[in-house]
Scaffold this active site. Sequence first.
Site, PDB file in Angstrom:
ATOM      1  N   LYS A   1      13.490   0.545  -0.123  1.00 50.20           N
ATOM      2  CA  LYS A   1      13.860  -0.367   0.099  1.00 50.20           C
ATOM      3  C   LYS A   1      12.005  -1.094   0.059  1.00 50.20           C
ATOM      4  CE  LYS A   1      16.691   0.660   3.770  1.00 50.20           C
ATOM      5  NZ  LYS A   1      16.357   1.410   5.734  1.00 50.20           N
TER       6      LYS A   1
ATOM      7  N   ASP B   1       6.459  -0.159  -4.539  1.00 50.24           N
ATOM      8  CA  ASP B   1       5.798  -0.453  -3.778  1.00 50.24           C
ATOM      9  C   ASP B   1       4.284   0.940  -4.002  1.00 50.24           C
ATOM     10  OD1 ASP B   1       7.030   1.869  -2.985  1.00 50.24           O
ATOM     11  OD2 ASP B   1       7.131   1.456  -0.646  1.00 50.24           O
TER      12      ASP B   1
ATOM     13  N   ASP C   1       2.540   8.448  -5.357  1.00 47.30           N
ATOM     14  CA  ASP C   1       2.058   8.765  -4.122  1.00 47.30           C
ATOM     15  C   ASP C   1       2.106   9.834  -4.770  1.00 47.30           C
ATOM     16  OD1 ASP C   1       1.582  10.598  -2.647  1.00 47.30           O
ATOM     17  OD2 ASP C   1       2.606  10.409  -0.643  1.00 47.30           O
TER      18      ASP C   1
ATOM     19  N   LYS D   1      -2.074   5.349  -4.745  1.00 46.68           N
ATOM     20  CA  LYS D   1      -3.088   6.412  -4.423  1.00 46.68           C
ATOM     21  C   LYS D   1      -3.527   7.091  -5.091  1.00 46.68           C
ATOM     22  CE  LYS D   1      -0.044   6.654  -0.287  1.00 46.68           C
ATOM     23  NZ  LYS D   1       0.074   7.858   1.020  1.00 46.68           N
TER      24      LYS D   1
ATOM     25  N   PHE E   1      -1.583   7.139   4.340  1.00 47.10           N
ATOM     26  CA  PHE E   1      -0.074   6.989   5.273  1.00 47.10           C
ATOM     27  C   PHE E   1      -0.213   5.759   5.010  1.00 47.10           C
ATOM     28  CE2 PHE E   1       3.650   5.888   7.322  1.00 47.10           C
ATOM     29  CZ  PHE E   1       4.493   6.854   6.679  1.00 47.10           C
TER      30      PHE E   1
ATOM     31  N   ARG F   1       7.264  -3.323   8.076  1.00 47.43           N
ATOM     32  CA  ARG F   1       7.169  -3.106   6.880  1.00 47.43           C
ATOM     33  C   ARG F   1       6.902  -4.401   7.165  1.00 47.43           C
ATOM     34  NH1 ARG F   1      10.939   0.136   3.271  1.00 47.43           N
ATOM     35  NH2 ARG F   1      12.190   1.519   4.417  1.00 47.43           N
TER      36      ARG F   1
END
Length: 194
Positions: free
Chosen positions: A42, A99, A102, A130, A151, A164
Amino acid sequence: MHEDIEEILVTQEQIKAKVKELGHQITQDYQGKNLLLLGILKGAIPFIADLSRAIDMLHEIDYMAVSSYGNATQSSGVVRILKDLEGPIDQKHVLIVEDIVDSGLTLHYMLDLLRQRHPLSLRVCTLLYKERERAKPLELAYIGFRIPNLFVVGYGLDYAQRYRNLPYVGVLKPEVYQNNQKPERQHKSPAESS
Ligand code: XMP
Ligand code: MG
Protein backbone atom coordinates in the site's frame (compact mmCIF):
# COMPACT_ATOMS: atom_id res chain seq x y z
CA MET A 1 4.47 18.31 12.61
CA HIS A 2 2.67 15.35 14.21
CA GLU A 3 3.48 14.88 17.92
CA ASP A 4 4.79 11.33 17.36
CA ILE A 5 7.41 12.49 14.87
CA GLU A 6 10.92 13.15 16.08
CA GLU A 7 12.42 14.48 12.88
CA ILE A 8 11.31 15.21 9.35
CA LEU A 9 13.72 13.75 6.78
CA VAL A 10 11.93 14.86 3.62
CA THR A 11 9.50 17.78 3.69
CA GLN A 12 6.22 18.10 1.83
CA GLU A 13 7.76 20.82 -0.35
CA GLN A 14 10.78 18.66 -1.21
CA ILE A 15 8.50 15.77 -2.17
CA LYS A 16 6.35 18.02 -4.32
CA ALA A 17 9.33 19.42 -6.20
CA LYS A 18 10.90 15.97 -6.66
CA VAL A 19 7.67 14.41 -7.94
CA LYS A 20 7.38 17.19 -10.51
CA GLU A 21 10.98 16.61 -11.62
CA LEU A 22 10.53 12.83 -11.85
CA GLY A 23 7.26 13.24 -13.76
CA HIS A 24 8.98 15.50 -16.25
CA GLN A 25 11.85 13.06 -16.73
CA ILE A 26 9.54 10.07 -17.14
CA THR A 27 7.43 12.01 -19.68
CA GLN A 28 10.56 12.60 -21.77
CA ASP A 29 11.89 9.06 -21.41
CA TYR A 30 8.63 7.29 -22.30
CA GLN A 31 7.35 9.60 -25.03
CA GLY A 32 5.37 7.60 -27.61
CA LYS A 33 5.60 4.43 -25.54
CA ASN A 34 2.83 2.38 -23.98
CA LEU A 35 3.62 3.06 -20.32
CA LEU A 36 2.18 1.15 -17.38
CA LEU A 37 2.86 2.49 -13.90
CA LEU A 38 2.88 -0.45 -11.53
CA GLY A 39 2.31 0.64 -7.95
CA ILE A 40 3.24 -1.64 -5.08
CA LEU A 41 0.47 -1.51 -2.45
CA LYS A 42 0.00 0.00 0.00
CA GLY A 43 3.01 2.20 0.56
CA ALA A 44 3.27 3.57 -2.97
CA ILE A 45 -0.28 4.97 -3.12
CA PRO A 46 0.40 8.65 -2.37
CA PHE A 47 3.54 8.61 -4.51
CA ILE A 48 1.94 7.00 -7.56
CA ALA A 49 -1.11 9.27 -7.28
CA ASP A 50 1.08 12.37 -7.37
CA LEU A 51 3.61 10.98 -9.86
CA SER A 52 0.92 9.90 -12.32
CA ARG A 53 -0.46 13.43 -12.43
CA ALA A 54 3.03 14.84 -12.95
CA ILE A 55 3.47 12.68 -16.07
CA ASP A 56 2.30 14.67 -19.08
CA MET A 57 1.33 11.80 -21.39
CA LEU A 58 -1.33 9.10 -21.37
CA HIS A 59 -0.46 5.99 -19.41
CA GLU A 60 -2.03 3.13 -17.50
CA ILE A 61 -1.89 2.39 -13.79
CA ASP A 62 -2.15 -1.00 -12.11
CA TYR A 63 -1.20 -2.36 -8.72
CA MET A 64 0.30 -5.39 -7.08
CA ALA A 65 0.12 -6.21 -3.40
CA VAL A 66 2.85 -8.38 -1.98
CA SER A 67 3.87 -9.62 1.41
CA SER A 68 7.31 -10.73 2.42
CA TYR A 69 7.72 -14.21 3.86
CA GLY A 70 9.97 -14.72 6.85
CA ASN A 71 10.32 -13.07 10.23
CA ALA A 72 10.33 -9.44 11.21
CA THR A 73 14.09 -9.22 11.45
CA GLN A 74 14.98 -10.27 7.97
CA SER A 75 13.42 -9.97 4.56
CA SER A 76 13.64 -13.47 3.10
CA GLY A 77 13.38 -12.17 -0.42
CA VAL A 78 10.55 -14.61 -1.07
CA VAL A 79 7.37 -12.76 -1.74
CA ARG A 80 3.76 -13.85 -1.71
CA ILE A 81 1.49 -12.17 -4.26
CA LEU A 82 -1.67 -10.91 -2.53
CA LYS A 83 -2.99 -9.04 -5.55
CA ASP A 84 -1.76 -9.50 -9.08
CA LEU A 85 -1.93 -7.33 -12.20
CA GLU A 86 -5.20 -7.24 -14.13
CA GLY A 87 -3.73 -8.27 -17.46
CA PRO A 88 -0.70 -9.23 -19.52
CA ILE A 89 2.23 -6.81 -19.84
CA ASP A 90 3.94 -8.12 -22.98
CA GLN A 91 2.83 -5.04 -24.96
CA LYS A 92 3.76 -2.59 -22.22
CA HIS A 93 6.68 -0.63 -20.88
CA VAL A 94 6.42 -1.31 -17.16
CA LEU A 95 7.67 1.15 -14.56
CA ILE A 96 7.45 -0.19 -11.01
CA VAL A 97 6.65 2.57 -8.52
CA GLU A 98 7.90 1.89 -4.99
CA ASP A 99 7.80 3.86 -1.78
CA ILE A 100 11.17 2.70 -0.47
CA VAL A 101 14.01 0.35 -1.30
CA ASP A 102 15.58 -1.17 1.76
CA SER A 103 17.35 -4.54 1.36
CA GLY A 104 16.05 -4.60 -2.19
CA LEU A 105 15.12 -8.27 -1.88
CA THR A 106 11.42 -7.65 -2.45
CA LEU A 107 12.21 -5.73 -5.60
CA HIS A 108 14.60 -8.40 -6.88
CA TYR A 109 11.85 -10.96 -6.51
CA MET A 110 9.30 -8.74 -8.26
CA LEU A 111 11.69 -8.01 -11.13
CA ASP A 112 12.42 -11.72 -11.65
CA LEU A 113 8.71 -12.51 -11.61
CA LEU A 114 7.71 -9.72 -14.00
CA ARG A 115 10.57 -10.43 -16.41
CA GLN A 116 9.03 -13.85 -17.02
CA ARG A 117 5.98 -12.04 -18.43
CA HIS A 118 8.12 -10.34 -21.08
CA PRO A 119 7.28 -6.65 -20.78
CA LEU A 120 8.71 -4.40 -23.52
CA SER A 121 10.83 -2.87 -20.78
CA LEU A 122 10.98 -3.05 -17.00
CA ARG A 123 12.37 -0.34 -14.75
CA VAL A 124 11.95 0.99 -11.22
CA CYS A 125 11.09 4.38 -9.76
CA THR A 126 11.44 4.64 -5.99
CA LEU A 127 10.71 7.66 -3.86
CA LEU A 128 13.20 6.67 -1.16
CA TYR A 129 16.43 4.73 -1.19
CA LYS A 130 18.11 3.71 2.05
CA GLU A 131 21.84 4.11 2.13
CA ARG A 132 23.01 0.69 3.31
CA GLU A 133 24.87 -2.39 2.18
CA ARG A 134 23.02 -4.76 -0.12
CA ALA A 135 23.67 -8.41 -0.86
CA LYS A 136 22.70 -7.96 -4.50
CA PRO A 137 23.13 -4.69 -6.39
CA LEU A 138 19.96 -3.14 -7.79
CA GLU A 139 19.51 -1.07 -10.89
CA LEU A 140 17.11 1.79 -10.19
CA ALA A 141 16.12 4.09 -13.06
CA TYR A 142 14.68 6.84 -10.86
CA ILE A 143 15.45 7.63 -7.23
CA GLY A 144 13.69 10.44 -5.36
CA PHE A 145 15.73 10.75 -2.17
CA ARG A 146 18.61 8.90 -0.58
CA ILE A 147 18.02 8.61 3.15
CA PRO A 148 19.94 7.14 6.11
CA ASN A 149 19.20 3.57 7.21
CA LEU A 150 16.38 4.44 9.63
CA PHE A 151 12.80 3.27 9.96
CA VAL A 152 10.67 6.00 8.43
CA VAL A 153 6.95 6.75 8.18
CA GLY A 154 4.72 9.11 6.23
CA TYR A 155 3.71 9.72 2.61
CA GLY A 156 2.49 6.12 2.34
CA LEU A 157 4.92 4.51 4.78
CA ASP A 158 3.48 3.10 8.00
CA TYR A 159 4.23 1.90 11.46
CA ALA A 160 1.58 -0.73 12.34
CA GLN A 161 -0.52 0.62 9.45
CA ARG A 162 -0.58 4.17 10.79
CA TYR A 163 1.07 7.45 9.75
CA ARG A 164 0.61 6.76 6.03
CA ASN A 165 -1.31 10.03 5.69
CA LEU A 166 1.47 12.32 6.90
CA PRO A 167 2.45 14.59 3.99
CA TYR A 168 6.18 14.29 4.77
CA VAL A 169 8.65 11.48 5.54
CA GLY A 170 9.90 11.36 9.11
CA VAL A 171 11.31 9.32 11.95
CA LEU A 172 9.09 8.31 14.90
CA LYS A 173 9.90 9.24 18.49
CA PRO A 174 11.31 6.21 20.36
CA GLU A 175 8.52 6.37 22.96
CA VAL A 176 5.96 5.61 20.25
CA TYR A 177 7.43 2.09 20.10
CA GLN A 178 7.54 1.66 23.88
CA ASN A 179 4.08 0.19 24.39
CA ASN A 180 4.34 -1.68 21.15
CA GLN A 181 7.00 -3.87 19.74
CA LYS A 182 9.82 -1.84 18.30
CA PRO A 183 10.47 -2.67 14.65
CA GLU A 184 13.17 -5.32 15.00
CA ARG A 185 14.48 -4.75 11.55
CA GLN A 186 15.35 -1.12 11.78
CA HIS A 187 13.38 -0.74 8.64
CA LYS A 188 10.37 -3.02 8.96
CA SER A 189 7.41 -2.70 11.28
CA PRO A 190 5.99 -5.90 12.83
CA ALA A 191 2.59 -5.58 11.21
CA GLU A 192 4.04 -4.45 7.95
CA SER A 193 2.60 -5.80 4.73
CA SER A 194 4.28 -3.34 2.39
P1 XMP B 1 13.12 -4.73 1.19
O1 XMP B 1 14.00 -4.90 2.38
O2 XMP B 1 12.74 -6.05 0.57
O3 XMP B 1 11.79 -4.10 1.78
O4 XMP B 1 13.72 -3.76 0.19
C1 XMP B 1 11.05 -3.26 1.05
C2 XMP B 1 9.71 -3.00 1.70
O5 XMP B 1 9.81 -2.95 3.14
C3 XMP B 1 9.06 -1.87 3.64
N1 XMP B 1 9.94 -0.93 4.33
C4 XMP B 1 9.55 0.09 5.12
N2 XMP B 1 8.33 0.48 5.51
N3 XMP B 1 9.31 2.24 6.78
C5 XMP B 1 8.22 1.57 6.34
O6 XMP B 1 7.12 1.97 6.69
C6 XMP B 1 10.56 1.89 6.44
O7 XMP B 1 11.52 2.53 6.86
C7 XMP B 1 10.69 0.74 5.57
N4 XMP B 1 11.76 0.11 5.03
C8 XMP B 1 11.26 -0.91 4.29
C9 XMP B 1 8.42 -1.19 2.44
O8 XMP B 1 7.12 -1.67 2.27
C10 XMP B 1 9.24 -1.64 1.27
O9 XMP B 1 8.53 -1.72 0.06
MG1 MG C 1 6.44 -1.15 -0.33
